[in-house]
Write an enzyme that holds these catalytic residues in place. Sequence first.
Site, short mmCIF file in Angstrom:
data_model
loop_
_atom_site.label_atom_id
_atom_site.label_comp_id
_atom_site.label_asym_id
_atom_site.label_seq_id
_atom_site.Cartn_x
_atom_site.Cartn_y
_atom_site.Cartn_z
N LYS A 179 96.79 9.82 10.97
CA LYS A 179 97.07 8.93 10.01
C LYS A 179 98.53 8.36 10.09
O LYS A 179 98.82 7.20 9.92
CB LYS A 179 96.49 9.35 8.69
CG LYS A 179 96.83 8.39 7.39
CD LYS A 179 96.69 9.05 6.02
CE LYS A 179 97.66 9.95 5.73
NZ LYS A 179 98.57 9.49 4.52
N ARG A 188 91.49 8.79 1.75
CA ARG A 188 92.69 8.16 2.13
C ARG A 188 93.20 8.45 3.68
O ARG A 188 93.50 8.09 4.55
CB ARG A 188 93.79 8.18 1.29
CG ARG A 188 93.63 7.63 -0.05
CD ARG A 188 94.77 7.74 -0.89
NE ARG A 188 96.07 7.26 -0.13
CZ ARG A 188 96.97 6.87 -0.84
NH1 ARG A 188 97.29 7.18 -2.02
NH2 ARG A 188 98.16 6.30 -0.25
N ARG A 222 109.51 9.82 -5.11
CA ARG A 222 109.55 9.05 -3.52
C ARG A 222 110.59 7.86 -3.62
O ARG A 222 110.21 6.73 -3.45
CB ARG A 222 108.07 8.38 -3.39
CG ARG A 222 106.92 9.16 -3.67
CD ARG A 222 106.79 10.31 -2.87
NE ARG A 222 106.42 10.16 -1.32
CZ ARG A 222 105.24 10.00 -0.78
NH1 ARG A 222 104.14 10.14 -1.52
NH2 ARG A 222 105.18 9.78 0.49
N1 EPU Z 1 113.57 10.79 0.48
C1 EPU Z 1 114.68 10.31 -0.37
N2 EPU Z 1 114.94 9.14 -0.20
C2 EPU Z 1 114.68 8.39 0.79
C3 EPU Z 1 113.29 8.68 1.60
C4 EPU Z 1 112.78 9.91 1.10
O1 EPU Z 1 115.30 11.08 -1.17
O2 EPU Z 1 114.96 7.26 1.25
C5 EPU Z 1 113.16 12.25 0.02
C6 EPU Z 1 111.71 12.10 -0.53
O3 EPU Z 1 111.66 12.01 -1.81
C7 EPU Z 1 111.16 13.63 -0.14
C8 EPU Z 1 111.95 13.93 1.57
O4 EPU Z 1 112.84 12.83 1.22
O5 EPU Z 1 111.75 14.70 -0.81
C9 EPU Z 1 111.03 13.57 2.45
O6 EPU Z 1 110.47 12.47 2.34
P1 EPU Z 1 109.92 11.58 3.61
O7 EPU Z 1 110.55 10.29 3.76
O8 EPU Z 1 109.88 12.51 4.83
O9 EPU Z 1 108.24 11.29 3.31
P2 EPU Z 1 107.61 9.96 3.72
O10 EPU Z 1 108.04 9.30 4.82
O11 EPU Z 1 107.46 9.23 2.22
C10 EPU Z 1 105.78 11.10 4.96
C11 EPU Z 1 104.28 11.28 5.10
C12 EPU Z 1 103.80 12.27 4.00
C13 EPU Z 1 104.44 13.44 4.13
C14 EPU Z 1 106.03 13.36 4.40
C15 EPU Z 1 106.73 14.90 4.54
C16 EPU Z 1 103.65 9.11 5.57
C17 EPU Z 1 102.87 7.68 5.63
N3 EPU Z 1 103.59 10.03 4.85
O12 EPU Z 1 106.01 10.65 3.77
O13 EPU Z 1 102.50 12.34 3.96
O14 EPU Z 1 104.14 14.48 3.25
O15 EPU Z 1 106.47 12.39 5.17
O16 EPU Z 1 106.24 14.97 5.93
O17 EPU Z 1 103.98 9.23 6.71
C18 EPU Z 1 100.09 12.62 3.12
O18 EPU Z 1 99.97 12.28 4.43
O19 EPU Z 1 99.67 13.24 2.59
C19 EPU Z 1 101.74 12.53 2.98
C20 EPU Z 1 102.04 12.50 1.56
#
Ligand code: EPU
Length: 431
Positions: A22, A398, A122
Amino acid sequence: MEQYIIKGGIPLIGEVEIGGAKNAALAILAAAIMCDEPVYIENVPNVRDTNVLLQAITEIGAVVERIGPHSVKINGKKINSICVDYEFIKKIRASYYLLGALLGKYHQAEVALPGGCNIGSRPIDQHKKGFEALGAEVLIESGMVKANAKRLRGSHIYFDLATVGATINVMMAAVLAEGDTILENAAKEPHVVDAANFLNSMGAKIKGAGTDVIRIRGVKSLHGTEYSIIPDQIEAGTFMMAAAATKGDVIVRNVIPKHLEAISAKLIETGCQITEEDDAVRVFGQSNLYHTNIKTLPYPGFPTDMQPQMTAVLALARGTSIVTETIFENRFKYAGELARMGADIKVEGGNTAIINGVSRLTGAEVNAPDLRAGAALVIAALAAEGYSVIDDIVYIERGYEDFEIKLNGLGAQIQKVKCEKDIQKFKLKIG
Ligand code: EPU
């Protein structure tokens, strides 16, 4: 509102086929609009999140054709809007990948600002910082993120923390920037690598994805491609946990075992036996599971998206286990629901759960607070004695395609129901 009714206590036995990832699909579907030629994508999971993103892409003028249940053809030639509104972002945060895709292709993008969600606040500061380093002006105004650039120029960007979303988003924009970009402290998750491989198949020049330094040489344009998405590490891990919790014996097929190493290692510590084939892993659950400790970390560490499912297993493991969540601040909302099934679990300081294993869980009506927590409650219900009802399965849908059908294939007694009458019918049928 749909629910799952489950009669637990049955060891899962058999084979299950894993679908496309996904979280890779969400990045790849967004990136597909970056050229003006047809892009064929296979192994797209047919889940709510990918379907909402496809709607968002259609809404801005891209032509999306479904070729089969898991294949789509996308053509971004006729895109007529660079504006993605809140209707999509509120359903699925990852619509924000259209920021990087549109900014790279058209040098402008307006995408609704994603708010917090059930697992945490987030922020998107690292996405913003990356786009700005490439020369874009990024404003947050009236609930929208507005990014504009006269020219996009390669840059040297240090992420403050490893973030999957910002790594992929900034990588997409940088692919069409002038000159070279270096992303330091990049996320290394398998879906980052898959998104980079996909972009490369469209003519991008990305090296180093999967390490913490990604080097991108900007190109003028991208071209059409055919691509198949990698298997879903988290769907696979979820079935592995279900096998362990029910003391079953399950072969999880169509996986990349390397992506599952952190998950396999922890299951082995609980006493499960794991064997690997080229594209499958087999989990033999054991009648006695043992405690272990988990700390979620960026890849190749233990994934935050497997934390709730692992906790469901540890609820039934002898001794005291400690689970520490380091990625998201609100990922133990399901602990109270597990406790309703008899788990002895205490959350301290918001990010640590102390679990004293119990010998049995008992069925209860529980609420899925988010996607992975919902999957964890299903696992607990499959292992519990008696009937459980899981509410709010819309979250589970989802990210898990045909979850109940795949579980039924392993011998589970689970059905999707709409009302009390359906629940009664299920109970009469199962006895
Ligand atoms: N973060 C920041 N600033 C940013 C971006 C992220 O502080 O600009 C922090 C977040 O708050 C978090 C950490 O960095 O504490 C990691 O966040 P990341 O950006 O890696 O997460 P994401 O890209 O929003 C993706 C997956 C999530 C998964 C995380 C971690 C997708 C669509 N979502 O989220 O998946 O938990 O990486 O591996 O790829 C799920 O599938 O259930 C899901 C939540």
